[in-house]
Motif scaffolding. Structure first.
Motif, short mmCIF file in Angstrom:
data_model
loop_
_atom_site.label_atom_id
_atom_site.label_comp_id
_atom_site.label_asym_id
_atom_site.label_seq_id
_atom_site.Cartn_x
_atom_site.Cartn_y
_atom_site.Cartn_z
N UNK A 1 58.38 28.14 71.35
CA UNK A 1 57.16 27.41 71.00
C UNK A 1 56.10 27.54 72.09
N UNK A 2 54.85 27.43 71.68
CA UNK A 2 53.73 27.32 72.60
C UNK A 2 53.45 25.83 72.84
N UNK A 3 52.78 25.48 73.92
CA UNK A 3 52.12 26.34 74.92
C UNK A 3 53.12 27.03 75.85
N UNK B 1 49.50 40.29 84.02
CA UNK B 1 48.43 39.27 84.01
C UNK B 1 47.41 39.57 82.91
N UNK B 2 46.97 40.82 82.84
CA UNK B 2 45.95 41.19 81.85
C UNK B 2 46.49 41.16 80.43
N UNK B 3 47.79 41.33 80.27
CA UNK B 3 48.39 41.32 78.93
C UNK B 3 48.45 39.92 78.35
N UNK B 4 48.66 38.91 79.18
CA UNK B 4 48.88 37.55 78.69
C UNK B 4 47.69 36.61 78.87
N UNK C 1 46.61 29.08 74.25
CA UNK C 1 47.66 28.14 74.67
C UNK C 1 48.66 28.79 75.62
N UNK C 2 48.11 29.65 76.49
CA UNK C 2 48.94 30.34 77.48
C UNK C 2 48.29 30.23 78.85
N UNK C 3 49.07 29.82 79.84
CA UNK C 3 48.58 29.72 81.21
C UNK C 3 49.31 30.72 82.07
N UNK C 4 48.54 31.58 82.74
CA UNK C 4 49.11 32.56 83.66
C UNK C 4 48.83 32.09 85.08
N UNK C 5 49.87 31.98 85.88
CA UNK C 5 49.69 31.52 87.26
C UNK C 5 50.62 32.31 88.17
N UNK D 1 54.53 23.14 84.55
CA UNK D 1 55.86 23.31 83.97
C UNK D 1 56.12 22.26 82.89
N UNK D 2 55.66 21.03 83.14
CA UNK D 2 55.85 19.95 82.16
C UNK D 2 55.01 20.19 80.91
#
Length: 208
Positions: free
Chosen positions: A150-152, A165-168, A173-177, A187-188
């Protein structure tokens, strides 16, 4: 007991079970520490710059607006009072810090708890080192579809993983860090977590 997560390729297929560090991904979840850490992180993002002027700070109103008696109106000593247009604000908000102190050990324990919760529910996976050799959002969408979580989504990558990084980064509803900027609140917030194999060691070091 060993804690495992699927090692995914670019197609989202599991090549094998990847063993995670039990001291980070297999600990007892402590909700009160997670709550403290998330509250501190969200408070740290608040600017605290809101403010208004009290009757002592507004300009004007030096003289008494009308005489004390005989006018039929309530007595008044200055137009700086809150009931007048242009007057000061009663009990105005002022600049403040929302900082909440959380000890380093408690922060790390909260991070371990949040990661362990994902590991216990099977909502964390590792992306192989050579899965993304070039940026492809289409491939990223296919990986998530095959993984069926499931997302997020939170994806933790090494700063040098530019293709990943560039792919995602453009997915909703996606966080890249990166590990250095990883917070317990991230994480929560996520219902599923992806960690690149290159970033995993840094994540485990940050939570240890």
């Amino acid at each position: 007991m060993a804690v495992n997560a699927p090692l995914l390729d670019a197609s989202g297929n599991k090549s094998k079970d990847f063993e995670l560090e039990e001291a980070v991904f297999g600990v007892e979840v402590k909700p009160h520490l997670v709550h403290e850490a998330v509250r501190a992180e969200l408070n740290a993002d608040r600017a605290g710059t809101r403010g208004a002027k009290s009757r002592g700070l507004v300009s004007g109103g030096r003289s008494k607006p009308w005489r004390q008696k005989g006018t039929g109106r309530a007595r008044a000593g200055t137009t700086r009072a809150p009931q007048f247009t242009g007057g000061g604000v009663a009990f105005p908000p002022t600049m403040r810090s929302f900082e909440v102190k959380v000890n380093k050990k408690a922060r790390h324990a909260a991070m371990r708890s949040a990661l362990s919760d994902h590991a216990a529910h099977g909502t964390i996976a590792v992306i192989g080192k050579h899965s993304f050799t070039e940026p492809s959002t289409k491939t990223a969408v296919g990986l998530l579809g095959a993984w069926e979580q499931e997302l997020p989504l939170l994806i933790i990558v090494h700063p040098d993983d530019e293709a990943l990084i560039k792919s995602f980064r453009n997915l909703s509803r996606t966080l890249v860090t990166v590990p250095a900027e990883l917070e317990v609140a991230h994480v929560v917030w996520a219902r599923s977590v992806l960690v690149s194999e290159a970033a995993l060691e840094d994540v485990q070091r940050r939570a240890a």
